[in-house]
Design a protein around this motif. Structure first.
Motif, PDB file in Angstrom:
ATOM      1  N   HIS A 172     -77.248 -51.219 -31.659  1.00  0.00           N
ATOM      2  CA  HIS A 172     -77.846 -49.886 -31.665  1.00  0.00           C
ATOM      3  C   HIS A 172     -77.116 -48.904 -30.753  1.00  0.00           C
ATOM      4  O   HIS A 172     -77.400 -47.694 -30.789  1.00  0.00           O
ATOM      5  N   GLU A 173     -76.176 -49.396 -29.933  1.00  0.00           N
ATOM      6  CA  GLU A 173     -75.448 -48.515 -29.024  1.00  0.00           C
ATOM      7  C   GLU A 173     -74.175 -47.944 -29.655  1.00  0.00           C
ATOM      8  O   GLU A 173     -73.566 -47.033 -29.103  1.00  0.00           O
ATOM      9  N   LEU A 174     -73.774 -48.479 -30.803  1.00  0.00           N
ATOM     10  CA  LEU A 174     -72.544 -48.024 -31.450  1.00  0.00           C
ATOM     11  C   LEU A 174     -72.679 -46.564 -31.886  1.00  0.00           C
ATOM     12  O   LEU A 174     -73.706 -46.155 -32.415  1.00  0.00           O
ATOM     13  N   GLN A 175     -71.647 -45.769 -31.655  1.00  0.00           N
ATOM     14  CA  GLN A 175     -71.683 -44.346 -31.997  1.00  0.00           C
ATOM     15  C   GLN A 175     -70.743 -43.975 -33.133  1.00  0.00           C
ATOM     16  O   GLN A 175     -70.846 -42.885 -33.686  1.00  0.00           O
ATOM     17  N   GLU A 176     -69.835 -44.897 -33.505  1.00  0.00           N
ATOM     18  CA  GLU A 176     -68.842 -44.547 -34.516  1.00  0.00           C
ATOM     19  C   GLU A 176     -68.324 -45.801 -35.213  1.00  0.00           C
ATOM     20  O   GLU A 176     -68.164 -46.842 -34.594  1.00  0.00           O
ATOM     21  N   ILE A 177     -68.101 -45.678 -36.516  1.00  0.00           N
ATOM     22  CA  ILE A 177     -67.510 -46.747 -37.315  1.00  0.00           C
ATOM     23  C   ILE A 177     -66.253 -46.195 -37.974  1.00  0.00           C
ATOM     24  O   ILE A 177     -66.262 -45.093 -38.525  1.00  0.00           O
ATOM     25  N   ASN A 178     -65.166 -46.957 -37.913  1.00  0.00           N
ATOM     26  CA  ASN A 178     -63.907 -46.532 -38.529  1.00  0.00           C
ATOM     27  C   ASN A 178     -63.723 -47.241 -39.865  1.00  0.00           C
ATOM     28  O   ASN A 178     -63.715 -48.473 -39.923  1.00  0.00           O
ATOM     29  N   LEU A 179     -63.589 -46.460 -40.908  1.00  0.00           N
ATOM     30  CA  LEU A 179     -63.328 -46.970 -42.256  1.00  0.00           C
ATOM     31  C   LEU A 179     -61.855 -46.758 -42.569  1.00  0.00           C
ATOM     32  O   LEU A 179     -61.368 -45.622 -42.528  1.00  0.00           O
ATOM     33  N   ARG A 180     -61.133 -47.826 -42.860  1.00  0.00           N
ATOM     34  CA  ARG A 180     -59.715 -47.735 -43.206  1.00  0.00           C
ATOM     35  C   ARG A 180     -59.551 -47.978 -44.704  1.00  0.00           C
ATOM     36  O   ARG A 180     -60.076 -48.968 -45.228  1.00  0.00           O
ATOM     37  N   TRP A 181     -58.848 -47.095 -45.388  1.00  0.00           N
ATOM     38  CA  TRP A 181     -58.686 -47.226 -46.829  1.00  0.00           C
ATOM     39  C   TRP A 181     -57.218 -47.207 -47.232  1.00  0.00           C
ATOM     40  O   TRP A 181     -56.378 -46.645 -46.542  1.00  0.00           O
ATOM     41  N   LYS A 182     -56.952 -47.847 -48.360  1.00  0.00           N
ATOM     42  CA  LYS A 182     -55.601 -47.857 -48.922  1.00  0.00           C
ATOM     43  C   LYS A 182     -55.709 -47.810 -50.434  1.00  0.00           C
ATOM     44  O   LYS A 182     -56.415 -48.632 -51.044  1.00  0.00           O
ATOM     45  N   LEU A 183     -55.042 -46.848 -51.046  1.00  0.00           N
ATOM     46  CA  LEU A 183     -55.004 -46.720 -52.496  1.00  0.00           C
ATOM     47  C   LEU A 183     -53.659 -47.222 -53.004  1.00  0.00           C
ATOM     48  O   LEU A 183     -52.605 -46.785 -52.535  1.00  0.00           O
TER      49      LEU A 183
END
Length: 386
Positions: free
Chosen positions: A324-335
């Motif tokens: 519950h303390e997490l403030q950000e999630i990084n999504l990495r994408w590749k096409l």
């Protein structure tokens, strides 16, 4: 000289241009390298090399700007990138910031002062090349000039955009229970009939949290900290994308759970959003493969249907933040597509919602006073059809 060269269309092209240009300027085109790959810690350096005649590494930070006519490099950005570059190994001899932003006298003055301070401290020299500066260098270096002009005039324009919940950015709002334990003495209990403590204990009865519409459906033992995320890929280029697939990955330090469908801890969850699911499957069959252990996924149309200009595909996954303390999630994408590939990273903000409850514990007369306690749990409960 006319500064009429068009700016690169994306940061990947700008990074390639800087590698090509400085490889020619430094006479090291066979040894200049891009640093790592997207999503890895690069210590503020996108491109690095040892120029001919030098005995140390030069590093380049490439700052492409989306709004090329208005965006500027800021003092904060400079200080942030310099701090990162100081951690580059081995130690840099020169640190160069290149940008598609136009020249700005104020930031150039700031760079000159930072350059002198850095040298006095025994660190690297700092340089800034704005777009007009880079155009001068491109026109002075024939190989890069011809490479860039030919690429701008004759290459096919492939480009895509990745949207989250229909926008360029989104916010996840996982729901948690915050359970607060209040310790009181007998004397406090007698005085609390009309006190603020009594009011707090009744607060939970009055508490009303508005959940997104997709929670107001039939479900059983549903974990509200697991959130749906709608992902769309749109072809915004002038060429059709063929034989394509989209790969997405997450960091295990940020994500606790990733799944294709979520029906609650014991099943029975009927539908996230019927309108959404209809829009996903109406026109084209599609395939979504989710690796829950590796926290990654691959999406592609089952019938290998091309993605034409301005068309898009949409699918939904479910994410649970690590805590519950997490403030950000990084999504990495590749096409990956025929004759084209692209990569990127999107930051997803996390704003938890807390449903609070209170519990009062009466202390014995011999016990010392205790501080109130607060614990946070994932919100998991039975929900009946409303």
């Amino acid at each position: 000289m006319k500064k009429s060269l068009s700016k690169p269309e994306n940061w990947q092209d700008f990074e390639s241009l800087c590698k090509k240009l400085f490889g020619e300027i430094w006479n090291c085109k066979n040894t200049i390298r891009k640093n790592g790959r997207s999503g890895q810690d690069q210590s503020g350096v996108d491109v690095y090399a040892i120029p001919k005649g030098e005995d140390g590494y030069f590093g380049i930070q490439c700052k492409g700007k989306d709004d090329y006519t208005k965006a500027k490099v800021t003092k904060k950005e400079v200080l942030t990138e310099v701090a990162k570059a100081l951690k580059f190994e081995p130690k840099l001899k020169a640190f160069i910031i290149t940008t598609t932003a136009n020249k700005d006298a104020a930031i150039e003055t700031f760079i000159r002062n930072e350059d002198l301070n850095s040298r006095k401290n025994g660190d690297f020299e700092i340089q800034l090349y704005s777009w007009e500066d880079l155009v001068d260098l491109i026109e002075e270096n024939r190989e890069t000039y011809l490479w860039y002009i030919n690429g701008q005039q004759f290459r096919d324009k492939y480009e895509c955009s990745i949207l989250l919940d229909g926008q360029t950015s989104t916010v996840l709002k996982p729901v948690y229970n915050r359970k607060i334990t209040i310790y009181i003495t007998e004397a406090q209990e007698r005085a609390s009939n009309n006190s603020s403590i009594n009011a707090m204990l009744n607060f939970n009865k009055r508490l009303g949290i508005i959940y997104p519409h997709h929670f107001n459906q039939k479900k059983r033992q549903f974990n509200y900290s697991i959130c749906p995320l709608q992902i769309s890929i749109k072809n915004i280029g002038s060429k059709v994308l063929e034989d394509w697939k989209l790969q997405i990955s997450f960091d295990s330090t940020q994500i606790k759970k990733l799944c294709k469908n979520y029906e609650g801890e014991e099943g029975g969850y009927e539908a996230l959003s019927m309108n959404l699911m209809k829009s996903i499957n109406t026109h084209h069959r599609q395939s979504l493969s989710v690796n829950e252990n590796e926290l990654n996924l691959v999406y592609k149309p089952n019938d290998n249907h091309p993605l034409i200009q301005l068309d898009n595909r949409t699918f939904t996954i479910w994410l649970q933040p690590i805590n519950h303390e997490l403030q950000e999630i990084n999504l990495r994408w590749k096409l990956l597509a025929r004759d084209y590939d692209a990569t990127g990273e999107i930051s997803i903000a996390v704003e938890p919602i807390y449903e609070r409850s209170y519990k009062q514990i009466l202390l014995d007369e011999k016990e010392d006073e205790k501080d109130n306690e607060s614990e946070v749990f994932e919100k998991i409960d039975d929900k009946k059809e409303e």
